[in-house]
Design a protein around this motif. Structure first.
Motif, PDB file in Angstrom:
ATOM      1  N   GLN A 191       0.841  -1.190   0.000  1.00  0.00           N
ATOM      2  CA  GLN A 191       0.000   0.000   0.000  1.00  0.00           C
ATOM      3  C   GLN A 191       0.878   1.243   0.000  1.00  0.00           C
ATOM      4  O   GLN A 191       1.679   1.449   0.915  1.00  0.00           O
ATOM      5  N   TYR A 193      -0.111   4.515   0.113  1.00  0.00           N
ATOM      6  CA  TYR A 193      -0.641   5.648   0.880  1.00  0.00           C
ATOM      7  C   TYR A 193      -2.045   5.302   1.337  1.00  0.00           C
ATOM      8  O   TYR A 193      -2.499   4.169   1.205  1.00  0.00           O
ATOM      9  N   ALA A 197      -2.092   2.424   5.722  1.00  0.00           N
ATOM     10  CA  ALA A 197      -0.891   1.991   5.008  1.00  0.00           C
ATOM     11  C   ALA A 197       0.138   1.440   5.995  1.00  0.00           C
ATOM     12  O   ALA A 197       0.966   0.593   5.649  1.00  0.00           O
ATOM     13  N   ASN A 200       0.861  -2.406   6.192  1.00  0.00           N
ATOM     14  CA  ASN A 200       1.824  -3.036   5.284  1.00  0.00           C
ATOM     15  C   ASN A 200       3.258  -2.744   5.697  1.00  0.00           C
ATOM     16  O   ASN A 200       4.156  -3.572   5.515  1.00  0.00           O
ATOM     17  N   ASP A 384       1.024   6.897   8.234  1.00  0.00           N
ATOM     18  CA  ASP A 384       0.493   6.818   6.871  1.00  0.00           C
ATOM     19  C   ASP A 384       1.032   7.953   6.002  1.00  0.00           C
ATOM     20  O   ASP A 384       1.414   7.755   4.844  1.00  0.00           O
ATOM     21  N   GLU A 388       3.434   7.761   2.610  1.00  0.00           N
ATOM     22  CA  GLU A 388       3.072   8.398   1.335  1.00  0.00           C
ATOM     23  C   GLU A 388       4.183   9.317   0.847  1.00  0.00           C
ATOM     24  O   GLU A 388       4.522   9.328  -0.344  1.00  0.00           O
TER      25      GLU A 388
END
Length: 413
Positions: A191, A193, A197, A200, A384, A388
């Motif tokens: 993942q 973003y 997330a 993962n 998260d 990203e």
């Protein structure tokens, strides 16, 4: 840990709950367990529906106790719990997702676990620790999940590899081999973003030796955090994983058609693959997360908690104890495919004979809890955002780790 995204907290509601908790007591006199009474129970998602039948079985042996189960959707569970806590109307017993535990324990609305009735050694260590706040356990583990690696064995053989990747180097090599030798579109799904997330990324972080909280403070700018972010980034930089994923993306569909031959996920995917990708029978396997310093995943699942204001604590404790027994948990697995938190249940033939489940027991023995903290939703959102920024090339791992650390410093109390 639950499978659906949690709803956002409402600050005003939480303040209200905190105020009520500060001035509230434990309710009236507790009713003895053998007296005629009704227990109210909230359980989430599919578990709520299945628990109705189990409650009927329980009453056969305990005719004085009526267990009234209310199923609650995961999409509304958090707000419903917040509202009930604010109104002083929580049920006697509740299912509590692991990422909810710290919040509701900190509000003072949960009864501490009777450690004379429940022994932590009966459960996977990580599942028990996920219920502990400031040294006190507030929940009894009900079922567990953890993340492992799913991979296409047939496509791996086509790529010239006949075993699961044991470490990070082998994981990367397999992702590359899938693309170059088995002609898959991608090497792995990770993942990049969006909400959760971190699920993962956390196995990379834990396997690198990282800790989310150390000495009462965030530890997100550690060498382990930088290393895990760097490793995670390489899959996107090398084109092994998609940099963009649509909301609601179904990785199992692409696993079935062969465009995505590897992904990390939980135990529910075993049934999902069998039901929705039957052509894959004998063509896939699950393996422990590949190792760095260790091969460590995180522990999720749900626990059972008792309201501090319940007037039926004795009966509630007995019902929770019944749901925690090894035989009941093995039966619960047959009904729901939820994996038992009680370690003895795994020796039951209903589980021990299932080859697909062995990897989850092994991984749970090498799993770490997600710390129970009141501000987990905000804390995890910062992770998260860091993921990203790295996967999209907006920040280096060092910059992202430093920002994670500074933005979470005020969220740990």
């Amino acid at each position: 840990m639950h499978r659906a995204a949690r709803t956002a907290s409402v600050a005003v509601s939480l303040v209200t709950v905190a105020a009520l908790s500060a001035c509230g007591g434990s309710g009236g006199e507790d009713v003895a367990a053998d007296q005629k009474q009704t227990l109210t129970v909230w359980a989430m998602g599919a578990e709520g529906e299945k628990l109705v039948d189990v409650a009927k079985e329980y009453r056969k042996a305990n005719p004085n106790i009526t267990v009234k189960v209310t199923p609650v959707g995961w999409d509304v569970a958090h707000q419903k719990l917040v509202s009930a806590a604010a109104a002083g109307s929580l049920p006697d017993v509740m299912q509590m997702g692991s990422t909810f535990m710290g919040e509701f324990a900190s509000l003072g609305v949960l009864e501490p676990v009777d450690t004379g009735k429940f022994t932590k050694d009966d459960f996977f260590p990580a599942s028990w620790e996920g219920n502990v706040v400031d040294g006190t356990a507030y929940g009894v583990p009900w079922y567990v999940d953890t993340r492992v690696l799913y991979y296409r064995t047939d496509l791996a053989e086509k790529a010239g590899i006949d075993q699961a990747p044991a470490d990070w180097k082998e994981l990367s090599a397999l992702a590359e081999a899938y693309q170059k030798k088995a002609d898959t579109k991608w090497g792995i799904s990770l993942q990049p973003y969006n909400l959760d997330a971190w699920q993962n990324w956390l196995p990379f972080f834990y396997s690198a030796g990282g800790e989310l909280i150390k000495d009462g403070k965030p530890a997100l700018d550690s060498p382990a955090a930088v290393k895990a972010l760097e490793e995670y980034r390489t899959y996107f930089d090398k084109g092994f994983a998609k940099k963009s994923v649509q909301p609601g993306y179904d990785v199992v569909k692409d696993f079935g058609n062969g465009s995505v031959p590897m992904f990390f996920s939980g135990p529910w995917q075993v049934t999902n693959i069998a039901d929705n990708q039957p052509q894959l029978k004998g063509k896939w396997a699950a393996a422990p997360v590949p190792a760095d310093a260790s091969a460590t995943s995180f522990a999720g699942g749900s626990s059972l908690v008792i309201s501090k204001k319940s007037e039926h604590k004795a009966a509630a404790t007995d019902f929770v104890a019944y749901l925690s027994e090894a035989d009941t948990q093995a039966d619960w697995f047959e009904r729901t495919t939820d994996l038992p938190a009680n370690q003895a249940a795994w020796d039951d033939k209903r589980l021990s004979g299932n080859e697909n489940l062995k990897v989850f027991r092994e991984q749970m023995e090498n799993a770490k809890a997600v710390p129970a903290m009141a501000e987990w939703a905000q804390f995890s959102s910062k992770i998260d955002a860091a993921i990203e920024s790295v996967t999209q090339g907006k920040a280096t791992p060092e910059q992202a780790a430093k920002k994670m650390q500074s933005e979470t410093a005020g969220l740990v109390k």
